[in-house]
Design a protein around this motif. Structure first.
Motif, short mmCIF file in Angstrom:
data_model
loop_
_atom_site.label_atom_id
_atom_site.label_comp_id
_atom_site.label_asym_id
_atom_site.label_seq_id
_atom_site.Cartn_x
_atom_site.Cartn_y
_atom_site.Cartn_z
N VAL A 130 -4.36 7.44 -3.59
CA VAL A 130 -4.34 6.34 -2.61
C VAL A 130 -4.34 5.03 -3.38
CG1 VAL A 130 -5.50 5.28 -0.64
CG2 VAL A 130 -5.67 7.75 -1.00
N GLN A 131 -3.41 4.13 -3.06
CA GLN A 131 -3.34 2.87 -3.80
C GLN A 131 -2.48 1.85 -3.08
OE1 GLN A 131 -0.57 4.51 -7.24
NE2 GLN A 131 -0.16 2.31 -6.92
N GLY A 132 -2.60 0.61 -3.52
CA GLY A 132 -1.69 -0.45 -3.12
C GLY A 132 -0.68 -0.69 -4.23
N LEU A 133 0.11 -1.76 -4.08
CA LEU A 133 1.08 -2.13 -5.11
C LEU A 133 1.10 -3.65 -5.24
CD1 LEU A 133 3.27 -1.30 -7.14
CD2 LEU A 133 4.94 -1.56 -5.29
N TYR A 134 0.45 -4.14 -6.29
CA TYR A 134 0.45 -5.58 -6.57
C TYR A 134 0.59 -5.84 -8.06
CZ TYR A 134 -1.12 -10.41 -6.99
OH TYR A 134 -1.19 -11.74 -7.29
N SER A 135 -0.17 -5.12 -8.87
CA SER A 135 -0.27 -5.42 -10.30
C SER A 135 0.52 -4.42 -11.15
CB SER A 135 -1.74 -5.37 -10.72
OG SER A 135 -2.23 -4.04 -10.64
N TYR A 136 0.63 -4.75 -12.43
CA TYR A 136 1.22 -3.82 -13.39
C TYR A 136 0.41 -2.53 -13.44
CZ TYR A 136 2.57 -1.71 -17.81
OH TYR A 136 2.98 -0.83 -18.78
N ASN A 137 -0.91 -2.64 -13.36
CA ASN A 137 -1.76 -1.44 -13.36
C ASN A 137 -1.46 -0.55 -12.16
OD1 ASN A 137 -3.03 -2.40 -15.67
ND2 ASN A 137 -4.58 -3.53 -14.51
N ASP A 138 -1.12 -1.18 -11.02
CA ASP A 138 -0.73 -0.40 -9.84
C ASP A 138 0.56 0.37 -10.09
OD1 ASP A 138 -2.91 -1.29 -8.32
OD2 ASP A 138 -1.80 -3.01 -7.52
N LEU A 139 1.49 -0.26 -10.81
CA LEU A 139 2.75 0.41 -11.13
C LEU A 139 2.49 1.64 -12.00
CD1 LEU A 139 5.90 0.41 -11.17
CD2 LEU A 139 5.72 -0.86 -13.31
N VAL A 140 1.65 1.47 -13.02
CA VAL A 140 1.31 2.60 -13.90
C VAL A 140 0.64 3.71 -13.09
CG1 VAL A 140 -0.10 3.31 -15.87
CG2 VAL A 140 1.14 1.13 -15.93
N LEU A 141 -0.28 3.31 -12.21
CA LEU A 141 -0.98 4.28 -11.37
C LEU A 141 -0.01 5.02 -10.45
CD1 LEU A 141 -3.87 5.30 -10.64
CD2 LEU A 141 -3.92 3.50 -8.87
N GLU A 196 0.54 16.03 6.50
CA GLU A 196 0.30 16.46 5.13
C GLU A 196 1.08 15.57 4.16
OE1 GLU A 196 1.02 20.59 4.56
OE2 GLU A 196 -0.50 21.23 6.02
N CYS A 197 0.45 15.20 3.04
CA CYS A 197 1.09 14.35 2.04
C CYS A 197 0.32 14.44 0.74
CB CYS A 197 1.16 12.90 2.52
SG CYS A 197 -0.46 12.15 2.82
N GLN A 198 0.92 13.94 -0.34
CA GLN A 198 0.26 13.94 -1.64
C GLN A 198 0.05 12.52 -2.18
OE1 GLN A 198 3.55 15.72 -1.49
NE2 GLN A 198 2.31 17.15 -0.27
N PHE A 199 0.45 11.52 -1.40
CA PHE A 199 0.32 10.13 -1.82
C PHE A 199 0.20 9.26 -0.58
CE2 PHE A 199 2.34 5.99 -2.71
CZ PHE A 199 1.60 5.56 -3.80
N VAL A 200 -0.70 8.25 -0.65
CA VAL A 200 -0.83 7.27 0.44
C VAL A 200 -0.71 5.88 -0.17
CG1 VAL A 200 -2.33 6.31 2.22
CG2 VAL A 200 -2.29 8.78 1.84
N GLY A 201 0.30 5.14 0.27
CA GLY A 201 0.49 3.76 -0.17
C GLY A 201 -0.06 2.81 0.87
N LEU A 202 -1.00 1.96 0.44
CA LEU A 202 -1.61 0.99 1.35
C LEU A 202 -0.83 -0.32 1.25
CD1 LEU A 202 -5.40 1.66 0.66
CD2 LEU A 202 -3.93 2.64 2.44
N ALA A 203 -0.12 -0.66 2.32
CA ALA A 203 0.71 -1.86 2.35
C ALA A 203 0.24 -2.75 3.49
CB ALA A 203 2.17 -1.48 2.52
N VAL A 204 -1.07 -3.06 3.47
CA VAL A 204 -1.69 -3.83 4.56
C VAL A 204 -2.09 -5.22 4.06
CG1 VAL A 204 -2.44 -1.90 5.98
CG2 VAL A 204 -3.84 -2.60 4.03
N GLY A 205 -1.24 -5.78 3.22
CA GLY A 205 -1.45 -7.15 2.77
C GLY A 205 -2.35 -7.25 1.56
N VAL A 206 -2.56 -8.48 1.11
CA VAL A 206 -3.39 -8.78 -0.05
C VAL A 206 -4.36 -9.89 0.30
CG1 VAL A 206 -1.68 -8.04 -1.74
CG2 VAL A 206 -1.68 -10.42 -0.95
N SER A 207 -5.41 -10.01 -0.50
CA SER A 207 -6.42 -11.06 -0.33
C SER A 207 -6.66 -11.75 -1.66
CB SER A 207 -7.75 -10.46 0.17
OG SER A 207 -7.59 -9.85 1.43
N PRO A 208 -7.05 -13.04 -1.62
CA PRO A 208 -7.32 -13.75 -2.88
C PRO A 208 -8.35 -13.04 -3.74
CG PRO A 208 -7.17 -15.31 -1.07
CD PRO A 208 -7.13 -13.94 -0.45
#
Length: 431
Positions: free
Chosen positions: A121-132, A228-240
């Motif tokens: 389970v993750q979001g996508l904002y940073s380079y670390n998110d890409l690696v994850l 059923e799934c093996q990945f959940v992408g959280l795309a519910v915005g970002v906060s400061p």
């Protein structure tokens, strides 16, 4: 020598550093714990898709920083001590500053769903998110994305290029209809579905279900549907990203509070980019704007102030651009998802193609207020000028062809759009 410390090496912090160097001989230090060097955040998706290597996303060669006497510190800021004018780092080191620029960006939102911290389970904002995401999506077959908007559509496109089935949970009645007028939202909804995405509208996440190893195995929706799934992408915005400022004395609300000079309540402490919340109003703009170009503009403005030419942040009319899979999107000015009683509009959509344009203007004065365009490229400089000059809608329709910058041999539609506009509003043609 005056020492300028910048927290964050994104577009905001790096732009500030570059312009401070152009205008001064100050000592400049950039601190980042994400990557050692500045990269183009908007290009991360293309690394995952195999179109670029990560080194291709770096706008400057690694020797650029030393050549321009900009010191890079790869460390994490844990605290800002405004009284002592220092920042404390995770390594145990401290840095003293004469002026501090907070450009710490954003972080992906989570809303307390059961299972939101499971592996996969993750979001996508940073380079670390890409690696994850590289690790989390290896050899999987099905992903569920939660939310919508621009981050969600990026994640969907990334996953589709790897042959991963995508289910999208969107709480609105059409995709991104909280931002787009219903006609455009419906156009994008149909386009997403044409790419074989299982788009579930008016559907919200209830919980994420774990397997026996602490990994995602399914989600449950508010409608009690199990997917059923093996990945959940959280795309519910970002906060400061401002937690490290909690005991600093620097005033925050949802973001770091700044005045029109991007200065905080503490002298010689500034904030720019995604982490900023303005304390003053700008017509047609939100007080938190987490967009690449606003961060760049803030970096330029704060550099002028730090170098002795106090400058207000006045970005002008709103604009933005993005891609919804195969459809390019641009917006200039204000086009709300629901018209106000004082507004009128005209929507044109090309039958059988992924092109549309939506104009909004003041009903009484006829002053042009904004445009959304899909699949038709329009020049920013023209619409910025027309909005600043308060041109009326008749002028914009008459000069629309001048603003087009579609590639050569693309089919042009300005005459067709104008004819449809005058057919709906014959009084404008007579005027």
């Amino acid at each position: 020598m005056k020492h300028i410390v910048i927290i964050g090496n994104g577009i905001s912090g790096v732009t500030a550093a570059r312009h401070i160097r152009k205008n001064s001989d100050y000592q400049i230090t950039i601190i980042s714990s994400e990557t050692r060097h500045f990269f183009s955040r908007t290009a991360l998706m293309y690394v995952y898709m195999g179109h670029l290597k990560f080194e291709h996303t770096k706008p400057y060669e690694d020797f650029f920083w030393k050549k321009n006497r900009i010191d890079l510190v790869f460390d994490h800021v844990v605290k800002v001590n405004a009284e002592r004018q220092q920042v404390d780092l995770k390594s145990g080191n401290t840095l003293h500053y004469d002026a501090l620029v907070i450009a710490s960006g954003s972080r992906s939102n989570k809303f307390g769903w059961p299972g939101q911290d499971l592996v996969g389970v993750q979001g996508l904002y940073s380079y670390n998110d890409l690696v994850l995401m590289e690790g989390n999506t290896k050899a999987i077959k099905h992903a569920v994305l939660v939310g919508g908007g621009l981050i969600g559509i990026e994640m969907a496109e990334m996953l589709l290029t790897r042959g991963i089935r995508v289910t999208f949970l969107v709480r609105e009645p059409e995709f991104w209809s909280s931002v787009l007028p219903m006609e455009e939202a419906r156009l994008i909804t149909n386009h997403i579905r044409s790419h074989h995405v299982d788009l579930k509208l008016t559907t919200e996440l209830r919980e994420i279900i774990s397997d026996h190893e602490g990994k995602v195995k399914a989600v449950k929706t508010e409608k009690n549907e199990i997917i059923e799934c093996q990945f959940v992408g959280l795309a519910v915005g970002v906060s400061p990203n401002i937690e490290f400022l909690s005991d600093s004395g620097i005033r925050t609300n949802n973001g770091v509070l700044v005045d029109s000079y991007l200065q905080t309540n503490i002298p010689n402490v500034y904030a720019i980019g995604d982490c900023v919340e303005r304390t003053y109003q700008l017509p047609g703009r939100k007080n938190i704007e987490q967009v690449w170009y606003t961060g760049r503009m803030m970096g330029e403005v704060v550099a002028q102030t730090i170098c002795g030419t106090p400058s207000k942040y006045e970005p002008g009319p709103w604009f933005n651009s993005a891609k919804f899979l195969d459809i390019e999107y641009q917006t200039y000015g204000t086009v709300s998802n629901v018209l106000s009683p004082a507004e009128d509009d005209f929507y044109w959509e090309h039958h059988g193609q992924k092109k549309a344009i939506h104009f909004v203007w003041n009903k009484d004065s006829k002053k042009f207020l904004g445009v959304n365009t899909f699949g038709i490229r329009l020049r920013h400089e023209y619409f910025d000028r027309w909005l600043r000059q308060k041109k009326d809608i008749q002028f914009v329709i008459a000069h629309l062809q001048e603003a087009n910058f579609d590639p050569e041999f693309f089919e042009r539609h300005e005459n067709e759009i104008a004819n449809a506009f005058y057919q709906k509003y014959p009084s404008f043609k007579a005027a």
